[in-house]
Design an enzyme around this catalytic site. Structure first.
Site: not given
Ligand code: SFD
Ligand code: AMP
Length: 639
Positions: A62, A126, A219, A250, A353, A390, A441
């Site tokens: 993203n 995307e 989510w 969602r 997806d 996010h 990510s």
């Molecule tokens: O579309 C301990 N995210 C998306 N990012 C993208 O780039 N593209 C996407 O398509 C994304 N989408 C999405 C995303 C997340 C999820 C769940 C879905 C869809 C279904 C967001 C990214 O994943 C997110 O921004 C990053 O992963 C954040 O990174 P970070 O490192 O801050 O968090 P992490 O990866 O979740 O890792 C956490 C770690 O900590 C560990 N942990 N370890 C020891 N002791 C404890 N007490 C702990 N507590 C946690 C965990 O095990 C893990 O290793 S979309 O929907 O937006």
């Molecule tokens: P999401 O699946 O909602 O987490 O969105 C993935 C990425 O697309 C994130 O960067 C969002 O900010 C962006 N996004 C989702 N929906 C929209 C929308 N309707 N308009 C613009 N950006 C969007």
């Protein structure tokens, strides 16, 4: 007392977590640590290959700025994030990540992640900032690079299935962390010269929409339970944007993300009467000026327009998957063979997806006979999550990079080491650091790299072995293992081990926390609405919950982890409620609505709302920090 062996690990840099930020940190730290003959230790509660938010994979990257091809500038990205967060963002931190994120994405590709390419070999976008990937194994690919970097270079070690319970503090100094194995009778003491917190955000602080029938489904990953926030709060670090939760819209009931549908497939969402809230409610955006007027409309305002439809009884709201697919396929109508091929391709993309990222959504489609090319799917605003990476912004208040500061901002935003919290030697990245949203990510991995480089520098310049008092360790061990003792002492006193006048099991404790947050702090049941009186009531109930947290009981290692996860969530909850109470306005109406202060108040609240818990006095301080423009500087060094 529970008979756990104490294992002491001494290291230079301690990386807490094994997710995207931690893996980026590991790769970078290994490089710099080798040059300085330092040791790096990474600790994850789970197994790095599939831990954290990216466990199931993702279908898009993203954050990709596209500097190489001149697609966008760093300034463009900062503008986007600032607008999306209604003006509340640390431009220096956003720019710091944006100028390096592309190089991280190029590394992902080098490590083996398949990024979609078009017929000319260019990345398939995307949306403006997002790249399509075949990402089922995204986390495995990134974890492999982290493991190779740490283990093959000989500078590092990785501990898996160790739950970090909290920091080791000596006055204002952090000496490392303590935790326990979730499989063996072992209590771990990690002594470190610098600690990098990357344990993700917090899920299940609020009651989820899915209750008994889909218990645990959310989510964001349920195993991110507020450990980053707890760790930094208990270390006495200043926190920022604790009120800026994220409510994602969602696919209903299995939480499938919407990004690919809105951006790649260019779908509309319509209500039960066929109306499109983005069109019909456009005038409402005027009330949230100047941010309501920007493009794209900020995520929380998009949410809000849809919520208004639902509140007016116009639900359900549907993602018009069939319409979007048909519209794309129609372009091939002249040629029946090409049309058929395109339809198959679109169907495959639609299913992939979810199969790449949220498998349960694909299962729900299959289980409810949904074929996306034929039938719309319901979407809904999910319960609140805490994820600074996010479109939320909660996390620790960290120093920015020196070179991006202006004379003025340097006073406020820089204190020596990039991504260091206000506690010397404690660094934060990903969901753990605040006010730098839209890292996702790729940006989280990048921020982990930035923080690790600075943390190694800190160790080189403060190379003193931490002196940890044994009495402190004994006290921490007794406190952390106490739920096992409480259970052993009282378990025979009732016939049902779940119910006992002397203790509370973590599951019931979590339900109690979630009910408080849901009803008083603007959860789903309260239609994301709250006010001063409700928030004060929430604080009163949270204080009682905190009292009872000393009575948590665990029958095994796993439940011991559950006890601490919920204590961590409770602290995240308190910081959230206190900050919503402090910010006397409504700035993100689609995230939460302060009914007693229903408008945006630029004159008084265009500031960061920060908070700090003082571990010595047990008192909270709330404070405002200024928003400063650093964009001209960011632009100058952008590429
Ligand atoms: O579309 C301990 N995210 C998306 N990012 C993208 O780039 N593209 C996407 O398509 C994304 N989408 C999405 C995303 C997340 C999820 C769940 C879905 C869809 C279904 C967001 C990214 O994943 C997110 O921004 C990053 O992963 C954040 O990174 P970070 O490192 O801050 O968090 P992490 O990866 O979740 O890792 C956490 C770690 O900590 C560990 N942990 N370890 C020891 N002791 C404890 N007490 C702990 N507590 C946690 C965990 O095990 C893990 O290793 S979309 O929907 O937006
Ligand atoms: P999401 O699946 O909602 O987490 O969105 C993935 C990425 O697309 C994130 O960067 C969002 O900010 C962006 N996004 C989702 N929906 C929209 C929308 N309707 N308009 C613009 N950006 C969007």
């Amino acid at each position: 007392m529970a008979n756990f062996e104490t294992v002491v690990v001494e290291t230079d840099l301690l990386i807490l977590g094994g997710g995207m930020a931690a893996c980026g940190a590991a790769v970078e730290a290994a490089h710099w640590a080798k040059q300085h003959n330092l040791k790096v230790t990474l600790v994850d509660k789970a197994v790095v290959d599939r831990s954290g938010a990216v466990a199931m994979g993702l279908s898009a990257i993203n954050q990709y700025v596209g500097l190489r091809d001149g697609q966008n500038t760093v300034k463009d990205y900062v503008d986007y994030v600032r607008n999306d967060l209604m003006g509340i963002t640390r431009e220096d931190l956003v720019a710091s990540i944006a100028r390096h994120v592309d190089s991280t994405v190029h590394l992902f590709e080098k490590w083996g992640l398949p990024i979609w390419k078009d017929e000319n070999g260019a990345y398939v976008h995307e949306g403006r900032w997002q790249l399509m990937i075949n990402g089922e194994s995204y986390k495995v690919v990134v974890a492999e690079a982290a493991k190779n970097a740490l283990l093959q270079s000989g500078v590092g070690e990785i501990y898996e299935r160790i739950f970090i319970a909290g920091p080791i503090m000596n006055g204002d100094k952090c000496l490392g962390a303590v935790g326990f194995s979730v499989r063996e009778d072992k209590f771990y003491v990690f002594k470190a010269k610098a600690t990098l917190v990357a344990m993700g955000g917090a899920v299940h602080v609020f009651k989820p929409r899915s209750s008994g029938e889909g218990m645990g489904r959310a989510w964001y990953p349920p195993w991110n339970s507020g450990s980053s926030a707890y760790f930094t709060l208990k270390a006495g670090a200043e926190m920022t944007c604790q009120e800026v939760r994220f409510i994602p819209v969602r696919f209903k009931d299995a939480y499938g993300p919407v990004g690919a549908w809105f951006l790649l497939f260019k779908s509309r969402a319509t209500n039960s009467q066929g109306g499109d809230y983005m069109v019909e409610r456009k005038a409402e955006l005027e009330n949230w000026a100047p941010y309501g007027k920007v493009k794209p409309v900020p995520a929380n305002l998009r949410n809000y327009l849809g919520m208004l439809d639902v509140m007016e009884g116009k639900g359900p709201v549907y993602m018009r998957t069939e319409e979007a697919i048909q519209k794309i396929a129609d372009e091939y109508k002249e040629d029946p063979k090409a049309y058929k091929k395109k339809m198959k391709e679109l169907e495959a993309e639609a299913w992939e997806d979810f199969l790449d990222m949220t498998i349960s959504q694909a299962i729900l489609w299959a289980g409810t006979n949904v074929q996306p090319e034929e039938k719309s799917s319901e979407i809904a605003a999910a319960e609140p999550y805490f994820i600074g990476s996010h479109s939320g912004a909660s996390g620790a208040w960290v120093s920015g990079p020196e070179d991006l500061q202006t004379g003025e901002s340097k006073q406020e935003y820089f204190w020596g080491y990039c991504n260091m919290s206000t506690v010397p030697g404690v660094f934060c990245a990903g969901d753990a650091s605040g006010a730098s949203s839209h890292k996702f990510s790729s940006g989280s991995c990048t921020e982990g790299r930035i923080a690790a480089k600075a943390a190694v520098k800190y160790v080189v310049e403060h190379n003193e072995a931490p002196k940890v008092d044994q009495a402190l360790i004994d006290a921490l061990k007794a406190d952390i293992l106490k739920p096992l003792d409480t259970y052993e002492e009282h378990r025979g006193e009732t016939t049902d081990p779940e119910i006992n006048p002397h203790y509370i099991k973590p599951r019931m404790f979590m339900f109690r926390l979630q009910k408080i947050m849901d009803e008083y702090a603007g959860g789903v049941t309260a239609q994301f609405t709250t006010n001063k009186a409700l928030l004060e009531k929430a604080l009163e109930l949270l204080a009682l919950l905190k009292e009872d947290s000393t009575k948590l009981a665990a029958s095994n290692h796993h439940e011991l982890m559950r006890c601490w996860e919920n204590t961590h969530r409770m602290w995240q909850a308190e910081a959230h409620v206190r900050t919503m109470l402090f910010r006397n306005e409504t700035r993100w109406p689609g995230y939460y609505f302060r009914a007693d202060a229903p408008k945006i108040d630029e004159a008084n609240w265009k500031v960061f709302a920060n908070c700090r818990f003082d571990p010595k006095t047990n008192e909270w301080t709330m404070l405002k920090r200024p928003i400063m423009t650093v964009i001209p500087a960011a632009e100058a060094v952008g590429a």
